[in-house]
Design a protein around this motif. Structure first.
Motif, PDB file in Angstrom:
ATOM      1  N   MET A  30      44.653  27.414  43.903  1.00 49.14           N
ATOM      2  CA  MET A  30      43.286  27.721  43.473  1.00 49.14           C
ATOM      3  C   MET A  30      42.330  26.560  43.736  1.00 49.14           C
ATOM      4  N   ALA A  31      42.875  25.355  43.830  1.00 49.42           N
ATOM      5  CA  ALA A  31      42.038  24.191  44.141  1.00 49.42           C
ATOM      6  C   ALA A  31      41.480  24.257  45.565  1.00 49.42           C
ATOM      7  N   ASP A  32      42.074  25.129  46.410  1.00 44.18           N
ATOM      8  CA  ASP A  32      41.630  25.233  47.799  1.00 44.18           C
ATOM      9  C   ASP A  32      40.470  26.210  47.987  1.00 44.18           C
ATOM     10  N   LEU A  33      40.086  26.923  46.930  1.00 44.38           N
ATOM     11  CA  LEU A  33      38.955  27.842  47.045  1.00 44.38           C
ATOM     12  C   LEU A  33      37.705  27.047  47.371  1.00 44.38           C
ATOM     13  N   ARG A  34      37.022  27.469  48.408  1.00 41.47           N
ATOM     14  CA  ARG A  34      35.956  26.657  48.983  1.00 41.47           C
ATOM     15  C   ARG A  34      34.669  26.711  48.179  1.00 41.47           C
ATOM     16  N   GLU A  35      34.091  25.546  47.925  1.00 41.49           N
ATOM     17  CA  GLU A  35      32.725  25.332  47.440  1.00 41.49           C
ATOM     18  C   GLU A  35      32.513  25.429  45.930  1.00 41.49           C
ATOM     19  N   SER A  36      33.447  26.016  45.184  1.00 39.28           N
ATOM     20  CA  SER A  36      33.164  26.092  43.749  1.00 39.28           C
ATOM     21  C   SER A  36      34.393  26.430  42.922  1.00 39.28           C
ATOM     22  N   GLY A  37      34.564  25.672  41.818  1.00 40.94           N
ATOM     23  CA  GLY A  37      35.615  25.993  40.858  1.00 40.94           C
ATOM     24  C   GLY A  37      35.282  27.224  40.042  1.00 40.94           C
ATOM     25  N   ALA A  38      34.019  27.687  40.117  1.00 37.94           N
ATOM     26  CA  ALA A  38      33.605  28.871  39.365  1.00 37.94           C
ATOM     27  C   ALA A  38      34.301  30.122  39.880  1.00 37.94           C
ATOM     28  N   ILE A  39      34.737  30.120  41.147  1.00 41.22           N
ATOM     29  CA  ILE A  39      35.447  31.278  41.690  1.00 41.22           C
ATOM     30  C   ILE A  39      36.708  31.524  40.874  1.00 41.22           C
ATOM     31  N   GLU A  40      37.436  30.440  40.598  1.00 42.54           N
ATOM     32  CA  GLU A  40      38.661  30.534  39.799  1.00 42.54           C
ATOM     33  C   GLU A  40      38.351  31.021  38.390  1.00 42.54           C
ATOM     34  N   GLN A  41      37.277  30.528  37.819  1.00 42.63           N
ATOM     35  CA  GLN A  41      36.931  30.870  36.441  1.00 42.63           C
ATOM     36  C   GLN A  41      36.478  32.323  36.304  1.00 42.63           C
ATOM     37  N   ASP A  42      35.646  32.800  37.230  1.00 43.35           N
ATOM     38  CA  ASP A  42      35.045  34.127  37.093  1.00 43.35           C
ATOM     39  C   ASP A  42      35.935  35.251  37.596  1.00 43.35           C
ATOM     40  N   SER A  43      36.905  34.946  38.450  1.00 45.93           N
ATOM     41  CA  SER A  43      37.762  35.989  39.021  1.00 45.93           C
ATOM     42  C   SER A  43      38.845  36.404  38.030  1.00 45.93           C
ATOM     43  N   ASP A  44      39.036  37.708  37.896  1.00 45.56           N
ATOM     44  CA  ASP A  44      40.143  38.212  37.082  1.00 45.56           C
ATOM     45  C   ASP A  44      41.455  38.102  37.852  1.00 45.56           C
ATOM     46  N   ASN A  45      41.362  38.267  39.181  1.00 45.43           N
ATOM     47  CA  ASN A  45      42.545  38.197  40.033  1.00 45.43           C
ATOM     48  C   ASN A  45      42.231  37.334  41.253  1.00 45.43           C
TER      49      ASN A  45
END
Length: 435
Positions: free
Chosen positions: A350-365
């Motif tokens: 999940m650390a590799d998701l580009r440009e924002s840690g919010a993607i990890e936070q807001d995504s259910d899956n």
């Protein structure tokens, strides 16, 4: 300027709340800004404060809390002939209050419309949001746990009646078994490095769900409608995409497959959106077309019309808005996302998701598409998970071993599913057994 009728109505409601102890249950329905008179607003605020601290409401506690004279407070109770009309009075008060709020919002919308520096989609979405805020105010009531349980049981009953519904399954059995498909009110992110197959998987999901009679909106930010149609034909007709691109279709059987596939996929419930560039554009189209699911290809090309100090803040705003849209429209939303360069060749996290840690936070899956590197393949062969002839066969057909990694599932298990990437047919094929 408050009229005499409005002043009397407000005083009658306050007087009824003081006299009738049972009427205090109606207090949560009204707020300070429902009242025009400053003294009356002060009284209502005091009543809310007293109930929140579990104190009685009477002449003396109100006088102590507000410093309004006892005679002024008593005068409110003296004009009450009966408290029987309090509910209808509150309804009338709320109606007047909401009309005032609507006029205020209408003026705000008019000012937005006069601002020529703001694009029309942003104005329309902001206007709709203003109206929705008014609706939220009207319907803003606390529900009891009993009411919530009743609504939950109704939902469970509905799910039981539709337990055989697979319309949100993506068509890869092991994945669907692990996730029960996609779900309403959930945001799913599919992440991969360029060239690994995000668009192939996105289109495969869209096709499978559209065939189940669900309305799909596929938002492509980098491909034309023709390119997307070529991919659909290649996938369904099992015709090599390169032949479609070069026109090298010679056999009558292939042409027949192409035409039949084009006709079969000429359906009205698959919407190709090629113009949306901002989150506001997508929201506008959701209101207009009311799809059952939205797939966005891909996140890093999407923009917000609001100004941000950094791209990370902008992406955080976008993912939060997308999550709120899943709740507002009660649909699944799937966003395809690029990964950082660090993920190249390595198993993504999940650390590799580009440009924002919010993607990890807001995504259910969060699902990753990954192609094992040479060292990984050697280990798979060494551990007798696959035979080397399996990889020879894949290479012969220009196919690759890929993995669907369920890295996060808010309401289910995580795990890895092996699939075959068949780029010539624009699809992923599940491996039925170990070879």
């Amino acid at each position: 300027m408050i009229s005499n009728d409005d002043l009397i109505l407000e005083m009658q409601i306050i007087g009824s709340l003081i006299i009738d102890k049972s009427a205090i249950d109606l207090l949560p329905r009204i707020k300070e800004d429902d009242f025009l008179d400053a003294t009356n607003r002060k009284m209502i605020k005091a009543m809310h404060d007293l109930t929140n601290t579990k104190q009685d409401i009477d002449l003396f506690t109100l006088q102590k809390r507000t410093n309004i004279s006892v005679s002024t407070i008593a005068n409110m109770t003296n004009i009450i002939a009966s408290t029987a009309n309090i509910e209808s009075n509150i309804k009338l008060l709320k109606d007047k209050s909401n009309r005032r709020k609507l006029m205020t919002k209408a003026n705000k919308i008019m000012k937005m419309a006069q601002d020529t520096t703001v694009d029309m989609d942003t104005i329309k979405n902001n206007a709709m949001r203003e109206i929705e805020e008014l609706e939220d105010t009207i319907d803003d009531e606390v529900v009891t746990l009993g009411q919530a349980m009743f609504e939950t049981l109704e939902l469970l009953q509905k799910r039981y009646e539709n337990r055989g519904d697979t319309s949100f399954y993506i068509g890869i059995p092991k994945f669907d078994e692990a996730t029960a498909g996609l779900h309403e009110e959930e945001l799913t992110t599919i992440g991969a490095r360029p060239g690994v197959g995000k668009t192939i998987l996105g289109m495969q999901i869209a096709q499978n769900i559209a065939k189940k009679k669900r309305k799909v909106m596929y938002t492509s930010l980098e491909m034309s409608v023709t390119q997307l149609c070529e991919r659909i034909i290649s996938s369904s007709a099992k015709v090599n995409l390169s032949k479609l691109r070069t026109g090298d279709i010679e056999s009558g059987e292939e042409w027949s497959n192409v035409y039949n596939t084009a006709n079969e996929n000429s359906i009205d419930n698959f919407l190709l959106d090629k113009t949306s560039r901002t989150i506001q554009h997508i929201r506008t189209k959701l209101r207009k077309h009311k799809p059952d699911i939205v797939i966005i290809d891909y996140l890093q090309l999407l923009r917000s019309s609001e100004k941000h100090y950094s791209r990370e803040q902008e992406v955080a705003t976008i993912t939060r808005e997308l999550k709120l849209m899943t709740l507002e429209f009660k649909i699944p939303i799937v966003i395809l996302s690029q990964l950082n360069r660090n993920a190249e060749g390595n198993r993504p996290t999940m650390a590799d998701l580009r440009e924002s840690g919010a993607i990890e936070q807001d995504s259910d899956n969060i699902i990753f598409l990954h192609e094992p590197n040479e060292k990984d393949i050697e280990n798979l062969i060494k551990n007798n998970i696959y035979h080397h002839t399996f990889f020879d066969l894949l290479e012969e057909h220009n196919q690759k071993l890929s993995q669907l990694i369920i890295e996060k599932q808010r309401n289910g298990p995580v795990g890895t599913i092996d699939v075959i990437k068949a780029p010539s047919m624009m699809r992923f094929i599940e491996i039925d057994k170990k070879l």
